[in-house]
Design an enzyme around this catalytic site. Sequence first.
Site, PDB file in Angstrom:
ATOM      1  N   GLU A   1      -6.271   4.534  -7.269  1.00 30.40           N
ATOM      2  CA  GLU A   1      -5.403   3.514  -6.664  1.00 30.40           C
ATOM      3  C   GLU A   1      -4.096   4.155  -6.227  1.00 30.40           C
ATOM      4  OE1 GLU A   1      -4.034   0.248  -9.281  1.00 30.40           O
ATOM      5  OE2 GLU A   1      -2.165   0.506  -8.163  1.00 30.40           O
TER       6      GLU A   1
ATOM      7  N   ARG B   1       1.382   9.846  -6.665  1.00 29.18           N
ATOM      8  CA  ARG B   1      -0.073   9.648  -6.533  1.00 29.18           C
ATOM      9  C   ARG B   1      -0.554  10.155  -5.177  1.00 29.18           C
ATOM     10  NH1 ARG B   1      -2.261   4.606  -9.520  1.00 29.18           N
ATOM     11  NH2 ARG B   1      -1.328   4.960 -11.563  1.00 29.18           N
TER      12      ARG B   1
ATOM     13  N   ARG C   1       8.639   2.691 -15.626  1.00 33.82           N
ATOM     14  CA  ARG C   1       7.583   1.986 -16.351  1.00 33.82           C
ATOM     15  C   ARG C   1       7.444   2.617 -17.733  1.00 33.82           C
ATOM     16  NH1 ARG C   1       3.959  -0.569 -12.255  1.00 33.82           N
ATOM     17  NH2 ARG C   1       5.468  -1.018 -10.610  1.00 33.82           N
TER      18      ARG C   1
ATOM     19  N   GLU D   1       5.305   3.282 -19.759  1.00 31.87           N
ATOM     20  CA  GLU D   1       3.847   3.366 -19.881  1.00 31.87           C
ATOM     21  C   GLU D   1       3.482   3.929 -21.252  1.00 31.87           C
ATOM     22  OE1 GLU D   1       1.616   2.359 -17.790  1.00 31.87           O
ATOM     23  OE2 GLU D   1       2.743   2.126 -15.911  1.00 31.87           O
TER      24      GLU D   1
ATOM     25  N   SER E   1      -0.629  -0.937  -4.152  1.00 30.32           N
ATOM     26  CA  SER E   1      -0.912  -2.350  -4.395  1.00 30.32           C
ATOM     27  C   SER E   1      -0.090  -3.151  -3.414  1.00 30.32           C
ATOM     28  CB  SER E   1      -0.462  -2.785  -5.792  1.00 30.32           C
ATOM     29  OG  SER E   1      -1.389  -2.387  -6.730  1.00 30.32           O
TER      30      SER E   1
ATOM     31  N   ARG F   1      -2.491   9.951 -14.521  1.00 32.59           N
ATOM     32  CA  ARG F   1      -2.016   9.284 -13.302  1.00 32.59           C
ATOM     33  C   ARG F   1      -0.816   8.364 -13.518  1.00 32.59           C
ATOM     34  NH1 ARG F   1      -6.761   5.789 -11.044  1.00 32.59           N
ATOM     35  NH2 ARG F   1      -6.312   3.792 -11.996  1.00 32.59           N
ATOM     36  N   HIS F   2      -0.254   8.387 -14.730  1.00 25.79           N
ATOM     37  CA  HIS F   2       0.908   7.538 -15.006  1.00 25.79           C
ATOM     38  C   HIS F   2       2.125   8.365 -15.396  1.00 25.79           C
ATOM     39  CE1 HIS F   2      -2.269   4.448 -15.528  1.00 25.79           C
ATOM     40  NE2 HIS F   2      -1.352   3.699 -14.952  1.00 25.79           N
TER      41      HIS F   2
HETATM   42  P1  AMO Z   1       1.968  -1.530  -8.799  1.00 23.59           P
HETATM   43  O1  AMO Z   1       2.515  -1.776 -10.152  1.00 23.59           O
HETATM   44  O2  AMO Z   1       0.483  -1.583  -8.651  1.00 23.59           O
HETATM   45  O3  AMO Z   1       2.553  -2.579  -7.765  1.00 23.59           O
HETATM   46  O4  AMO Z   1       2.483  -0.126  -8.281  1.00 23.59           O
HETATM   47  C1  AMO Z   1       2.271   0.289  -6.951  1.00 23.59           C
HETATM   48  C2  AMO Z   1       1.827   1.732  -6.892  1.00 23.59           C
HETATM   49  O5  AMO Z   1       2.710   2.565  -7.627  1.00 23.59           O
HETATM   50  C3  AMO Z   1       2.027   3.617  -8.261  1.00 23.59           C
HETATM   51  N1  AMO Z   1       2.210   3.534  -9.712  1.00 23.59           N
HETATM   52  C4  AMO Z   1       2.465   4.594 -10.499  1.00 23.59           C
HETATM   53  N2  AMO Z   1       2.588   5.905 -10.229  1.00 23.59           N
HETATM   54  C5  AMO Z   1       2.872   6.740 -11.261  1.00 23.59           C
HETATM   55  N3  AMO Z   1       3.056   6.308 -12.526  1.00 23.59           N
HETATM   56  C6  AMO Z   1       2.955   5.002 -12.852  1.00 23.59           C
HETATM   57  N4  AMO Z   1       3.173   4.601 -14.092  1.00 23.59           N
HETATM   58  C7  AMO Z   1       2.629   4.078 -11.816  1.00 23.59           C
HETATM   59  N5  AMO Z   1       2.461   2.727 -11.772  1.00 23.59           N
HETATM   60  C8  AMO Z   1       2.203   2.435 -10.490  1.00 23.59           C
HETATM   61  C9  AMO Z   1       0.570   3.481  -7.868  1.00 23.59           C
HETATM   62  C10 AMO Z   1       0.475   2.007  -7.548  1.00 23.59           C
HETATM   63  O6  AMO Z   1      -0.583   1.701  -6.680  1.00 23.59           O
HETATM   64  N6  AMO Z   1       5.386  -4.646  -6.843  1.00 23.59           N
HETATM   65  C11 AMO Z   1       4.042  -4.117  -6.678  1.00 23.59           C
HETATM   66  C12 AMO Z   1       3.812  -3.609  -5.267  1.00 23.59           C
HETATM   67  C13 AMO Z   1       3.773  -4.673  -4.201  1.00 23.59           C
HETATM   68  O7  AMO Z   1       2.990  -5.636  -4.355  1.00 23.59           O
HETATM   69  O8  AMO Z   1       4.492  -4.549  -3.207  1.00 23.59           O
HETATM   70  C14 AMO Z   1       3.847  -2.964  -7.644  1.00 23.59           C
HETATM   71  O9  AMO Z   1       4.795  -2.354  -8.141  1.00 23.59           O
HETATM   72  O10 AMO Z   1       0.361   4.296  -6.728  1.00 23.59           O
END
Ligand code: AMO
Length: 429
Positions: free
Chosen positions: A352, A403, A209, A211, A355, A217-218
């Site tokens: 969170e 996380r 990502r 980001e 998801s 948390r990212h």
């Molecule tokens: P989402 O984008 O919410 O959902 O990501 C799911 C989980 O991944 C973790 N997460 C991260 N951890 C660290 N750094 C990040 N940048 C980051 N972004 C997300 C979180 C988050 O809850 N395809 C959907 C999932 C699905 O519906 O099956 C998805 O990727 O813990």
Amino acid sequence: MTPRVPDRTLCTDLPAAEPGSTVRLQGWVHRRRELAQLTFLVVRDRTGLAQVVVRGEADVPPEETPVEVVGTATANPQAPGGIEVTEPTIRALSDDADTPPVELWRPTLNASLPTMLDHAAVTWRHPLQRAKWELAAASLKGFRTTLDAGGFTEVCSPKLVESATESGANVFTVDYFGRPAYLAQSPQFYKQVLVGVFERVYEVAPVFRAEPHDTVRHLAEYVSLDVELGFIEDHREVIACLRDVVAGMVAAVHEHAAPAVERLGLDVPVVPEEIPLLHFREALAIAGAPEDEPDLAPAHERALGEWAKAEHGSDFLVVEGYPTANRAFYSHPEPEDPHWSRSFDLIFRGVELVSGAQRLHRYDDYVRTLEERGYPYAPYASYVEAFRRGIPPHGGFAIGLERFVGRLTESPNIREVTLFPRDLHRLAP
Ligand code: AMO
């Protein structure tokens, strides 16, 4: 199979050695302490620490040098585990190590986070650091074991992809033989399509990502624990599966990482049989957010975490029914009231963690949704067309590994539990 190293005694097994017997340790010089007549050497291996005593003149390599020590197991009530090694022959197994950037022999490291991360290859050697990854490794075991027992098949999907899955904004673009490609933000499309093959799949893999936010948390690369299952009635079945998977991860932490739990003094959460569940509307009200808020902000999640703990004694809370317009296009709307979706998040200690959702599974629904959202068809064609070939009702979720460990250890920053974090500013080590 691990090749058998003959006669090696691991540090944890030293207390069981027969006093007077010859033992052979291998590890690193954790601490070298020279007194007038004696040198104390603490050897560290993958299992723990052992004390070695050298009398008189000693040629002990500097800290962090890998060594082999052959000596006599000797009872000493003051030594860890009551046994130390005396009359040793010490052999360096590599060149003398440079002085480490932090004093690894101290019970706790008090280096700043940037120092810890800059020297990750060394700082991870500290027993308290290692413990954090031992929790991650145990959690992965629990994830796999639970799903294997539930009839899921582990899959590996490509990480070089032709379209964004989650949103176009935060993808890394790469040059793929002269045309643009992206690093996968999630195995979303592949796990759904593979439900058409295996019914139930999971994947453990890095996702990417771009980001732009520098938050605690990212990460720009994290480990996504993805699950997808077919022949479901609705998202509640997916939530039930998620509950069991998280419970399996927590059980595996107890089973496989008990020493790490103890070293870190962790308060390991209990996963309730039924995780408390709120509709998005109720969650907004509890968090004190305006009722037209489209999503939960981090402060709302923190408030909800406190609420779940106070009202239900639970470290976990599920929020379902997020507004459809604010979730990924593949989320299934609530048939009775399509303003709300059959999606959910799992909040763990106010953050969170997961998801998930029931997904659309009919081709026409995908075509209509892409159109409504103004997305072009072409980049999604190979995914969407799979839905013309018979994909059952299905849903799934993704857990962020870092996380999970971050909340388990109640670490203020996700980077503290990531082996080699990637973020806006960091591409090395
Ligand atoms: P989402 O984008 O919410 O959902 O990501 C799911 C989980 O991944 C973790 N997460 C991260 N951890 C660290 N750094 C990040 N940048 C980051 N972004 C997300 C979180 C988050 O809850 N395809 C959907 C999932 C699905 O519906 O099956 C998805 O990727 O813990």
